[in-house]
Design a protein around this motif. Structure first.
Motif, PDB file in Angstrom:
ATOM      1  N   LEU A 200       0.861  -1.186   0.000  1.00 52.47           N
ATOM      2  CA  LEU A 200       0.000   0.000   0.000  1.00 52.47           C
ATOM      3  C   LEU A 200       0.893   1.231   0.000  1.00 52.47           C
ATOM      4  O   LEU A 200       1.348   1.703   1.040  1.00 52.47           O
ATOM      5  CB  LEU A 200      -0.930  -0.029   1.214  1.00 52.47           C
ATOM      6  N   ILE A 201       1.139   1.737  -1.170  1.00 50.89           N
ATOM      7  CA  ILE A 201       2.044   2.870  -1.376  1.00 50.89           C
ATOM      8  C   ILE A 201       1.238   4.157  -1.372  1.00 50.89           C
ATOM      9  O   ILE A 201       0.123   4.217  -1.922  1.00 50.89           O
ATOM     10  CB  ILE A 201       2.811   2.676  -2.697  1.00 50.89           C
ATOM     11  N   THR A 202       1.769   5.206  -0.773  1.00 50.80           N
ATOM     12  CA  THR A 202       0.986   6.419  -0.547  1.00 50.80           C
ATOM     13  C   THR A 202       1.199   7.518  -1.582  1.00 50.80           C
ATOM     14  O   THR A 202       0.463   8.501  -1.588  1.00 50.80           O
ATOM     15  CB  THR A 202       1.290   6.986   0.853  1.00 50.80           C
ATOM     16  N   THR A 203       2.211   7.392  -2.450  1.00 51.70           N
ATOM     17  CA  THR A 203       2.463   8.444  -3.436  1.00 51.70           C
ATOM     18  C   THR A 203       2.608   7.855  -4.830  1.00 51.70           C
ATOM     19  O   THR A 203       3.164   6.762  -5.008  1.00 51.70           O
ATOM     20  CB  THR A 203       3.744   9.242  -3.109  1.00 51.70           C
ATOM     21  N   TRP A 204       2.123   8.604  -5.821  1.00 49.59           N
ATOM     22  CA  TRP A 204       2.227   8.136  -7.193  1.00 49.59           C
ATOM     23  C   TRP A 204       3.676   8.032  -7.687  1.00 49.59           C
ATOM     24  O   TRP A 204       4.014   7.038  -8.360  1.00 49.59           O
ATOM     25  CB  TRP A 204       1.406   9.025  -8.117  1.00 49.59           C
ATOM     26  N   PRO A 205       4.559   8.981  -7.408  1.00 54.59           N
ATOM     27  CA  PRO A 205       5.939   8.826  -7.878  1.00 54.59           C
ATOM     28  C   PRO A 205       6.577   7.515  -7.423  1.00 54.59           C
ATOM     29  O   PRO A 205       7.326   6.892  -8.177  1.00 54.59           O
ATOM     30  CB  PRO A 205       6.655  10.041  -7.284  1.00 54.59           C
ATOM     31  N   GLU A 206       6.264   7.088  -6.209  1.00 54.14           N
ATOM     32  CA  GLU A 206       6.820   5.831  -5.724  1.00 54.14           C
ATOM     33  C   GLU A 206       6.175   4.633  -6.429  1.00 54.14           C
ATOM     34  O   GLU A 206       6.856   3.704  -6.854  1.00 54.14           O
ATOM     35  CB  GLU A 206       6.622   5.712  -4.208  1.00 54.14           C
ATOM     36  N   MET A 207       4.857   4.653  -6.568  1.00 54.51           N
ATOM     37  CA  MET A 207       4.179   3.552  -7.257  1.00 54.51           C
ATOM     38  C   MET A 207       4.560   3.501  -8.728  1.00 54.51           C
ATOM     39  O   MET A 207       4.675   2.419  -9.321  1.00 54.51           O
ATOM     40  CB  MET A 207       2.655   3.679  -7.105  1.00 54.51           C
ATOM     41  N   ALA A 208       4.772   4.653  -9.338  1.00 53.63           N
ATOM     42  CA  ALA A 208       5.104   4.694 -10.766  1.00 53.63           C
ATOM     43  C   ALA A 208       6.374   3.928 -11.093  1.00 53.63           C
ATOM     44  O   ALA A 208       6.544   3.447 -12.221  1.00 53.63           O
ATOM     45  CB  ALA A 208       5.224   6.145 -11.232  1.00 53.63           C
ATOM     46  N   GLU A 216      -1.565   7.711 -13.091  1.00 54.21           N
ATOM     47  CA  GLU A 216      -1.996   7.905 -11.706  1.00 54.21           C
ATOM     48  C   GLU A 216      -3.487   7.659 -11.546  1.00 54.21           C
ATOM     49  O   GLU A 216      -3.933   7.116 -10.525  1.00 54.21           O
ATOM     50  CB  GLU A 216      -1.638   9.319 -11.243  1.00 54.21           C
ATOM     51  N   ALA A 217      -4.273   8.037 -12.539  1.00 54.35           N
ATOM     52  CA  ALA A 217      -5.717   7.852 -12.444  1.00 54.35           C
ATOM     53  C   ALA A 217      -6.090   6.372 -12.351  1.00 54.35           C
ATOM     54  O   ALA A 217      -6.980   5.985 -11.582  1.00 54.35           O
ATOM     55  CB  ALA A 217      -6.409   8.496 -13.644  1.00 54.35           C
ATOM     56  N   GLU A 218      -5.398   5.534 -13.122  1.00 50.62           N
ATOM     57  CA  GLU A 218      -5.685   4.099 -13.061  1.00 50.62           C
ATOM     58  C   GLU A 218      -5.315   3.543 -11.687  1.00 50.62           C
ATOM     59  O   GLU A 218      -6.075   2.759 -11.095  1.00 50.62           O
ATOM     60  CB  GLU A 218      -4.927   3.359 -14.148  1.00 50.62           C
ATOM     61  N   TRP A 219      -4.158   3.927 -11.186  1.00 44.50           N
ATOM     62  CA  TRP A 219      -3.759   3.476  -9.855  1.00 44.50           C
ATOM     63  C   TRP A 219      -4.775   3.918  -8.804  1.00 44.50           C
ATOM     64  O   TRP A 219      -5.206   3.119  -7.950  1.00 44.50           O
ATOM     65  CB  TRP A 219      -2.367   4.017  -9.524  1.00 44.50           C
ATOM     66  N   THR A 220      -5.178   5.190  -8.868  1.00 43.62           N
ATOM     67  CA  THR A 220      -6.143   5.712  -7.902  1.00 43.62           C
ATOM     68  C   THR A 220      -7.449   4.924  -7.941  1.00 43.62           C
ATOM     69  O   THR A 220      -8.076   4.687  -6.905  1.00 43.62           O
ATOM     70  CB  THR A 220      -6.410   7.201  -8.173  1.00 43.62           C
ATOM     71  N   SER A 221      -7.855   4.505  -9.133  1.00 36.71           N
ATOM     72  CA  SER A 221      -9.116   3.776  -9.258  1.00 36.71           C
ATOM     73  C   SER A 221      -9.056   2.380  -8.637  1.00 36.71           C
ATOM     74  O   SER A 221     -10.096   1.793  -8.320  1.00 36.71           O
ATOM     75  CB  SER A 221      -9.507   3.657 -10.736  1.00 36.71           C
ATOM     76  N   LEU A 222      -7.846   1.852  -8.444  1.00 34.42           N
ATOM     77  CA  LEU A 222      -7.685   0.496  -7.927  1.00 34.42           C
ATOM     78  C   LEU A 222      -7.093   0.435  -6.522  1.00 34.42           C
ATOM     79  O   LEU A 222      -7.190  -0.602  -5.865  1.00 34.42           O
ATOM     80  CB  LEU A 222      -6.784  -0.301  -8.881  1.00 34.42           C
ATOM     81  N   ASP A 223      -6.483   1.500  -6.058  1.00 29.81           N
ATOM     82  CA  ASP A 223      -5.760   1.510  -4.799  1.00 29.81           C
ATOM     83  C   ASP A 223      -6.693   1.236  -3.615  1.00 29.81           C
ATOM     84  O   ASP A 223      -7.651   1.983  -3.387  1.00 29.81           O
ATOM     85  CB  ASP A 223      -5.094   2.881  -4.621  1.00 29.81           C
ATOM     86  N   PRO A 224      -6.426   0.185  -2.829  1.00 32.62           N
ATOM     87  CA  PRO A 224      -7.276  -0.093  -1.665  1.00 32.62           C
ATOM     88  C   PRO A 224      -7.356   1.048  -0.670  1.00 32.62           C
ATOM     89  O   PRO A 224      -8.368   1.200   0.031  1.00 32.62           O
ATOM     90  CB  PRO A 224      -6.604  -1.325  -1.037  1.00 32.62           C
ATOM     91  N   LEU A 225      -6.334   1.883  -0.583  1.00 36.55           N
ATOM     92  CA  LEU A 225      -6.369   3.011   0.352  1.00 36.55           C
ATOM     93  C   LEU A 225      -7.419   4.047  -0.040  1.00 36.55           C
ATOM     94  O   LEU A 225      -7.835   4.844   0.802  1.00 36.55           O
ATOM     95  CB  LEU A 225      -4.994   3.680   0.410  1.00 36.55           C
ATOM     96  N   ARG A 226      -7.818   4.047  -1.283  1.00 36.68           N
ATOM     97  CA  ARG A 226      -8.825   5.006  -1.741  1.00 36.68           C
ATOM     98  C   ARG A 226     -10.203   4.375  -1.894  1.00 36.68           C
ATOM     99  O   ARG A 226     -11.144   5.031  -2.344  1.00 36.68           O
ATOM    100  CB  ARG A 226      -8.370   5.627  -3.072  1.00 36.68           C
ATOM    101  N   HIS A 227     -10.309   3.117  -1.529  1.00 35.14           N
ATOM    102  CA  HIS A 227     -11.591   2.399  -1.628  1.00 35.14           C
ATOM    103  C   HIS A 227     -11.726   1.500  -0.404  1.00 35.14           C
ATOM    104  O   HIS A 227     -11.892   0.282  -0.520  1.00 35.14           O
ATOM    105  CB  HIS A 227     -11.640   1.594  -2.926  1.00 35.14           C
ATOM    106  N   VAL A 228     -11.694   2.124   0.765  1.00 31.63           N
ATOM    107  CA  VAL A 228     -11.548   1.372   2.007  1.00 31.63           C
ATOM    108  C   VAL A 228     -12.795   0.567   2.380  1.00 31.63           C
ATOM    109  O   VAL A 228     -12.706  -0.367   3.182  1.00 31.63           O
ATOM    110  CB  VAL A 228     -11.163   2.307   3.168  1.00 31.63           C
ATOM    111  N   LYS A 229     -13.946   0.881   1.814  1.00 32.09           N
ATOM    112  CA  LYS A 229     -15.167   0.133   2.135  1.00 32.09           C
ATOM    113  C   LYS A 229     -15.558  -0.833   1.020  1.00 32.09           C
ATOM    114  O   LYS A 229     -16.584  -1.506   1.103  1.00 32.09           O
ATOM    115  CB  LYS A 229     -16.328   1.100   2.383  1.00 32.09           C
ATOM    116  N   ALA A 230     -14.726  -0.932  -0.013  1.00 29.98           N
ATOM    117  CA  ALA A 230     -15.124  -1.649  -1.217  1.00 29.98           C
ATOM    118  C   ALA A 230     -15.120  -3.164  -1.069  1.00 29.98           C
ATOM    119  O   ALA A 230     -15.672  -3.864  -1.913  1.00 29.98           O
ATOM    120  CB  ALA A 230     -14.209  -1.254  -2.382  1.00 29.98           C
TER     121      ALA A 230
END
Length: 293
Positions: A200-208, A216-230
């Protein structure tokens, strides 16, 4: 996309040929009737030894979702009835594969616990997923579709039960939370998801740096940290070391989601830490294996 192609070993296994490995011996059982789903998969107790070794088996199958042959790996407690056995999908980390997915001696831990009667029998199934965080980063190579649509069929063809849980480490921890989300979105949630040292990486430059997402948009759409109730009603367990490079994102996930199990132990992102937590992981999963059969 064409029908899956199976190797000669797979076809022989499907009709009940005994396949021996360097670690153990097992038999594939074809399951064309409803009998398999009605059987409770508990230990046969034929191998009631605390030092029993797991049965580990590999075969090659063709994944239409990934457009390639992949290794399918089974990590099973020796001395159990494989028919209808509840299975947890086991997701490897970055640069890993199915043959090396059983981190932290988890297959041995499971086998010992089943042999002692402290947990009901279940197994792990792993498959090669590539390095794209368990999603379709490369067009035509969709490991998540493989997990959702092909793995259950492969299990059924061999007489095992359907996946009741998912377990993953590092990139596989990210993938386990994504898999739980996809199952919930389908209205078919799994009972439990175990994430070990999840990536669970917190910044796009690191994940990239991983080159696993188009942008970044694709990562954001899938990142569990941004979809905590999913992940819906799926019970979650998370384990990590206090010196792990993913500790910041994982602590945030724990605070926001409040998983059923949130464990931070002394250690880093390595097998030393994994060996500390796998007994707890097995106990966590075992509670839900009981309910799946």
């Amino acid at each position: 996309m064409g029908e899956p192609r199976y190797s000669r070993r797979t076809l022989l296994a499907a009709i009940g040929v005994v396949v021996a490995t360097a670690i153990g011996v097992a038999t594939y059982v074809s399951s064309s009737s409803s009998e398999a789903s009605q059987q409770i998969a508990t230990a046969d107790r034929a191998t009631n030894k605390p030092d029993a070794k797991p049965t580990i088996r590999f075969e090659r199958v063709y994944s239409a979702a990934r457009h390639r042959e992949v290794t399918l790996a089974f990590y099973l407690p020796t001395g159990t009835n494989p028919r209808g056995l509840p299975m947890s999908i086991l997701l490897h980390g970055l640069h890993g594969d199915a043959r090396h997915a059983a981190i932290g001696n988890i297959a041995d831990v499971l086998t010992a616990a089943v042999a002692k009667g402290s947990v009901p029998a279940f197994g792990f199934v792993a498959v090669d997923g590539g390095d794209n965080y368990w999603h379709e980063n490369v067009p035509g190579d969709d490991p998540m579709a493989m997990l959702l649509d092909e793995v259950p069929r492969w299990l059924k063809e061999r007489g095992y039960g359907e996946p009741f849980a998912v377990t993953g480490v590092s990139m596989g921890g990210f993938g386990s939370l994504l898999y739980a989300r996809r199952r919930a979105e389908r209205g078919d949630p799994i009972a439990a998801a175990a994430a070990i040292s999840p990536g669970l990486i917190t910044t796009w430059p690191e994940m990239a740096k991983r080159r696993a997402f188009r942008d970044e948009a694709e990562w954001t759409s899938l990142d569990p940290l941004r979809h905590v109730k999913a992940t819906g009603p799926t019970a979650l367990g998370v384990w990590i070391g206090d010196r792990d490079r993913f500790i910041e994102g994982t602590r945030r996930f724990m605070r926001e989601v409040r998983p059923e199990v949130s464990t931070v132990k002394s250690g880093g992102h390595d097998d030393g830490l994994y060996r500390k937590v796998t007994p707890d992981v097995v106990q966590f999963l075992a509670k839900y294996a009981k309910r799946a059969v």
